[in-house]
Scaffold this motif. Structure first.
Motif, PDB file in Angstrom:
ATOM      1  N   GLU A  58     -22.830  78.932 -61.746  1.00  0.00           N
ATOM      2  CA  GLU A  58     -22.600  77.747 -60.926  1.00  0.00           C
ATOM      3  C   GLU A  58     -23.391  76.626 -61.582  1.00  0.00           C
ATOM      4  O   GLU A  58     -24.507  76.293 -61.184  1.00  0.00           O
ATOM      5  CB  GLU A  58     -23.085  77.986 -59.487  1.00  0.00           C
ATOM      6  CG  GLU A  58     -22.662  76.892 -58.518  1.00  0.00           C
ATOM      7  CD  GLU A  58     -23.411  76.974 -57.194  1.00  0.00           C
ATOM      8  OE1 GLU A  58     -23.722  75.896 -56.659  1.00  0.00           O
ATOM      9  OE2 GLU A  58     -23.692  78.081 -56.710  1.00  0.00           O
ATOM     10  N   LEU A  59     -22.803  76.089 -62.657  1.00  0.00           N
ATOM     11  CA  LEU A  59     -23.531  75.153 -63.501  1.00  0.00           C
ATOM     12  C   LEU A  59     -23.679  73.776 -62.862  1.00  0.00           C
ATOM     13  O   LEU A  59     -24.548  73.009 -63.232  1.00  0.00           O
ATOM     14  CB  LEU A  59     -22.839  75.029 -64.862  1.00  0.00           C
ATOM     15  CG  LEU A  59     -22.745  76.338 -65.676  1.00  0.00           C
ATOM     16  CD1 LEU A  59     -22.023  76.095 -66.987  1.00  0.00           C
ATOM     17  CD2 LEU A  59     -24.115  76.948 -65.939  1.00  0.00           C
ATOM     18  N   ARG A  60     -22.798  73.465 -61.911  1.00  0.00           N
ATOM     19  CA  ARG A  60     -22.868  72.175 -61.229  1.00  0.00           C
ATOM     20  C   ARG A  60     -22.945  72.447 -59.734  1.00  0.00           C
ATOM     21  O   ARG A  60     -22.266  73.339 -59.246  1.00  0.00           O
ATOM     22  CB  ARG A  60     -21.633  71.339 -61.573  1.00  0.00           C
ATOM     23  CG  ARG A  60     -21.560  71.068 -63.071  1.00  0.00           C
ATOM     24  CD  ARG A  60     -20.234  70.468 -63.519  1.00  0.00           C
ATOM     25  NE  ARG A  60     -20.222  70.391 -64.977  1.00  0.00           N
ATOM     26  CZ  ARG A  60     -19.924  69.304 -65.681  1.00  0.00           C
ATOM     27  NH1 ARG A  60     -19.582  68.194 -65.061  1.00  0.00           N
ATOM     28  NH2 ARG A  60     -19.960  69.316 -66.996  1.00  0.00           N
ATOM     29  N   GLY A  61     -23.752  71.705 -59.016  1.00  0.00           N
ATOM     30  CA  GLY A  61     -23.872  71.950 -57.579  1.00  0.00           C
ATOM     31  C   GLY A  61     -25.314  72.109 -57.148  1.00  0.00           C
ATOM     32  O   GLY A  61     -26.235  71.557 -57.764  1.00  0.00           O
ATOM     33  N   ASP A  62     -25.531  72.914 -56.095  1.00  0.00           N
ATOM     34  CA  ASP A  62     -26.864  73.026 -55.490  1.00  0.00           C
ATOM     35  C   ASP A  62     -27.924  73.538 -56.457  1.00  0.00           C
ATOM     36  O   ASP A  62     -29.068  73.071 -56.459  1.00  0.00           O
ATOM     37  CB  ASP A  62     -26.815  73.952 -54.263  1.00  0.00           C
ATOM     38  CG  ASP A  62     -26.005  73.342 -53.133  1.00  0.00           C
ATOM     39  OD1 ASP A  62     -25.717  72.123 -53.208  1.00  0.00           O
ATOM     40  OD2 ASP A  62     -25.656  74.064 -52.178  1.00  0.00           O
ATOM     41  N   LYS A  63     -27.554  74.520 -57.282  1.00  0.00           N
ATOM     42  CA  LYS A  63     -28.533  75.089 -58.220  1.00  0.00           C
ATOM     43  C   LYS A  63     -28.969  74.039 -59.242  1.00  0.00           C
ATOM     44  O   LYS A  63     -30.136  73.968 -59.619  1.00  0.00           O
ATOM     45  CB  LYS A  63     -27.932  76.293 -58.941  1.00  0.00           C
ATOM     46  CG  LYS A  63     -27.606  77.460 -58.022  1.00  0.00           C
ATOM     47  CD  LYS A  63     -28.764  78.422 -57.959  1.00  0.00           C
ATOM     48  CE  LYS A  63     -28.378  79.679 -57.192  1.00  0.00           C
ATOM     49  NZ  LYS A  63     -29.430  80.700 -57.270  1.00  0.00           N
TER      50      LYS A  63
ATOM     51  N   PHE B  64      -8.959  83.026 -71.426  1.00  0.00           N
ATOM     52  CA  PHE B  64     -10.161  83.539 -70.761  1.00  0.00           C
ATOM     53  C   PHE B  64     -10.090  83.408 -69.237  1.00  0.00           C
ATOM     54  O   PHE B  64     -10.735  84.184 -68.526  1.00  0.00           O
ATOM     55  CB  PHE B  64     -11.415  82.893 -71.344  1.00  0.00           C
ATOM     56  CG  PHE B  64     -11.704  83.364 -72.748  1.00  0.00           C
ATOM     57  CD1 PHE B  64     -11.987  84.693 -73.001  1.00  0.00           C
ATOM     58  CD2 PHE B  64     -11.648  82.483 -73.824  1.00  0.00           C
ATOM     59  CE1 PHE B  64     -12.222  85.159 -74.290  1.00  0.00           C
ATOM     60  CE2 PHE B  64     -11.894  82.930 -75.118  1.00  0.00           C
ATOM     61  CZ  PHE B  64     -12.180  84.265 -75.354  1.00  0.00           C
ATOM     62  N   LYS B  65      -9.308  82.471 -68.748  1.00  0.00           N
ATOM     63  CA  LYS B  65      -9.071  82.440 -67.296  1.00  0.00           C
ATOM     64  C   LYS B  65      -8.394  83.735 -66.859  1.00  0.00           C
ATOM     65  O   LYS B  65      -8.686  84.285 -65.799  1.00  0.00           O
ATOM     66  CB  LYS B  65      -8.173  81.243 -66.920  1.00  0.00           C
ATOM     67  CG  LYS B  65      -8.958  80.010 -66.532  1.00  0.00           C
ATOM     68  CD  LYS B  65      -8.217  79.005 -65.685  1.00  0.00           C
ATOM     69  CE  LYS B  65      -6.837  78.643 -66.193  1.00  0.00           C
ATOM     70  NZ  LYS B  65      -6.281  77.449 -65.523  1.00  0.00           N
TER      71      LYS B  65
ATOM     72  N   LYS C  88     -15.201  80.081 -64.659  1.00  0.00           N
ATOM     73  CA  LYS C  88     -14.779  78.986 -63.768  1.00  0.00           C
ATOM     74  C   LYS C  88     -14.739  77.683 -64.575  1.00  0.00           C
ATOM     75  O   LYS C  88     -15.799  77.087 -64.834  1.00  0.00           O
ATOM     76  CB  LYS C  88     -15.753  78.851 -62.590  1.00  0.00           C
ATOM     77  CG  LYS C  88     -15.791  80.091 -61.684  1.00  0.00           C
ATOM     78  CD  LYS C  88     -16.797  79.890 -60.565  1.00  0.00           C
ATOM     79  CE  LYS C  88     -16.811  81.080 -59.619  1.00  0.00           C
ATOM     80  NZ  LYS C  88     -15.569  81.287 -58.901  1.00  0.00           N
ATOM     81  N   PRO C  89     -13.540  77.231 -64.959  1.00  0.00           N
ATOM     82  CA  PRO C  89     -13.440  76.014 -65.780  1.00  0.00           C
ATOM     83  C   PRO C  89     -14.118  74.795 -65.153  1.00  0.00           C
ATOM     84  O   PRO C  89     -14.596  73.908 -65.861  1.00  0.00           O
ATOM     85  CB  PRO C  89     -11.926  75.793 -65.915  1.00  0.00           C
ATOM     86  CG  PRO C  89     -11.336  77.170 -65.731  1.00  0.00           C
ATOM     87  CD  PRO C  89     -12.216  77.850 -64.744  1.00  0.00           C
TER      88      PRO C  89
END
Length: 459
Positions: free
Chosen positions: A137-142, A445-446, A453-454
């Motif tokens: 989860e590269l973008r978001g809350d983390k 890869f999808k 997750k693109p």
């Protein structure tokens, strides 16, 4: 921060590169200059597991570590040192913990600097907590928490900001197990670079705002994974030719941090930093023979060839016969630096550099390609197509294979030669059309990697 691509080499030839000197030195911390004519030890350590039970215990542990290192430096008469605190997860997940540790460490360092004049700086490396067990989860809350950690440590005493970022790892883990060269190229060279650009613009912005240094990243999650799977000369889990291919591809990916605003010193476990230094002219940290407390490699002398900081990777804090681990390893590192600094003062730096390089050059395909002259050649291939993240990564891979296919004096087993031949033909078959490669890989890869997750890469 805008992205500024490197379109030419910082050095006019490989022979210009030496340890302790960078085209663009960095001033940091308490009177320290990095890459300005001398080398400095960078001591890296880990607290004992039980110290992470509370913030108070963790701060006490890092205070002991810091005092031990600073006292040993002064006792033996060393003029400079960098301390690197790689966060345990509690420190990044709870930014106030990381801040408390940074403040406690810097306070001690300031006392030693004031009393004894020792030049020093503190690097903090938050963990890339954007990885769940199942997916990224590269973008978001983390990401918000990671950036809060950077903000707080920058306010609390950290001079140098770094991270070991994870972008592309979900594809890389899948590809490396299958010896899949196009997959490795996509994971490291494309996805890794895209995440680096996103992440490092943010880190550079924090550093600028807080008046500290955005230092650099390393492809620990991918290129180092390949190096560790490849292992030693008796291991056949992964061909060493594929491990160095992953490393070559990681150079343009690690370069992306500096294109997004980082200024060095690059982080110690980035063996690709020799290529990055040749392109950027920025100071770099390296680890080699003095990181045997953390891992083994096949280039322990060679990788010292052009270092500005010299590191031990990491060691758990506990007692040894010669003192605590951080005292023992900081002393060893500093004796290496004393030798390099004496070579610099006496005009013998190129002789020492070449002896270090030659002692490991033919040990392995990895050391052969990372010898500074060959690393420079890989760098030239990268800057040739600077504006295309796919093409420059592909160029790095092709240059790596060319060097190995035409290697003089390097002996390779049938296993290694077979892997090299397969990788070379796979690279030859890859399109030179960036959009074609990217869209084909995304669709493939999808379908094949459920955790991909693109949207992590704004795709």
């Amino acid at each position: 921060m805008a992205i500024k691509r490197f379109t030419s080499m910082a050095y006019s030839e490989a022979d210009e590169m030496v340890f302790g000197n960078a085209k663009l030195p960095v001033k940091a911390g308490l009177d320290l200059e990095i890459g300005a004519g001398y080398t400095t030890a960078e001591v890296n350590y880990a607290p004992r597991p039980e110290a992470g039970e509370s913030m108070e215990k963790l701060v006490n542990e890092y205070q002991r570590i810091t005092k031990d290192i600073m006292a040993r430096m002064v006792q033996v008469g060393f003029p400079s040192v960098v301390l690197e605190t790689e966060h345990v997860q509690q420190m990044t997940n709870n930014p106030s913990w990381g801040a408390a540790v940074a403040h406690a460490q810097k306070t001690i360092m300031e006392e030693y600097h004031e009393e004894y004049g020792i030049k020093c700086a503190l690097r903090h490396t938050p963990g890339d907590i954007r990885e769940h067990k199942e997916f990224m989860e590269l973008r978001g809350d983390k990401m918000t928490t990671v950036m809060e950690s950077f903000e707080q440590i920058a306010e609390s005493g950290a001079d140098l900001l770094s991270i070991e970022s994870m972008g592309g790892k979900e594809i890389f883990d899948y590809a490396v197990l299958r010896n899949d060269v196009p997959g490795m190229l996509y994971a490291i060279g494309c996805l890794g670079t895209m995440d680096m650009e996103y992440l490092w613009q943010e880190i550079a912005s924090v550093a600028q705002k807080k008046g500290v240094i955005a230092a650099g990243d390393t492809d620990c999650a991918q290129a180092n994974t390949a190096m560790f799977i490849a292992g030693g000369l008796l291991d056949k889990n992964l061909a060493h030719t594929l491990a160095i291919l992953a490393r070559a591809i990681s150079a343009p990916r690690s370069l992306a941090a500096y294109e997004a605003g980082a200024v060095g010193p690059g982080k110690d476990c980035g063996y690709e930093n020799i290529i990055v230094k040749a392109i950027s002219g920025m100071p770099m940290s390296f680890e080699g023979k003095t990181s045997t407390c953390a891992h083994s490699d096949v280039m322990g002398n060679l990788i010292m060839q052009c270092c500005d900081l010299w590191s031990n990777e990491s060691v758990e804090y506990h007692g040894e016969f010669g003192g605590t681990t951080v005292q023992c390893w900081s002393e060893s590192l500093n004796y290496d630096c004393a030798l390099m600094n004496t070579a610099l003062k006496s005009g013998n730096e190129k002789i020492l550099r070449d002896l270090l390089m030659a002692s490991d050059r033919f040990r392995d395909p990895q050391s052969y390609v990372l010898a500074y002259d060959n690393a420079y050649t890989v760098g030239e291939a990268i800057v040739k197509d600077a504006d295309d993240v796919f093409l420059r990564a592909k160029n790095a891979a092709v240059a790596c294979c060319d060097l190995l296919n035409n290697a003089e004096g390097l002996e390779m087993t049938k296993f290694e030669l077979g892997a090299l031949a397969k990788a070379t033909s796979e690279l030859d078959a890859i399109t030179s059309e960036s959009e074609t490669f990217m869209s084909e890989c995304m669709e493939r890869f999808k379908a094949e990697v459920p955790v991909f997750k693109p949207e992590n890469y704004a795709l």
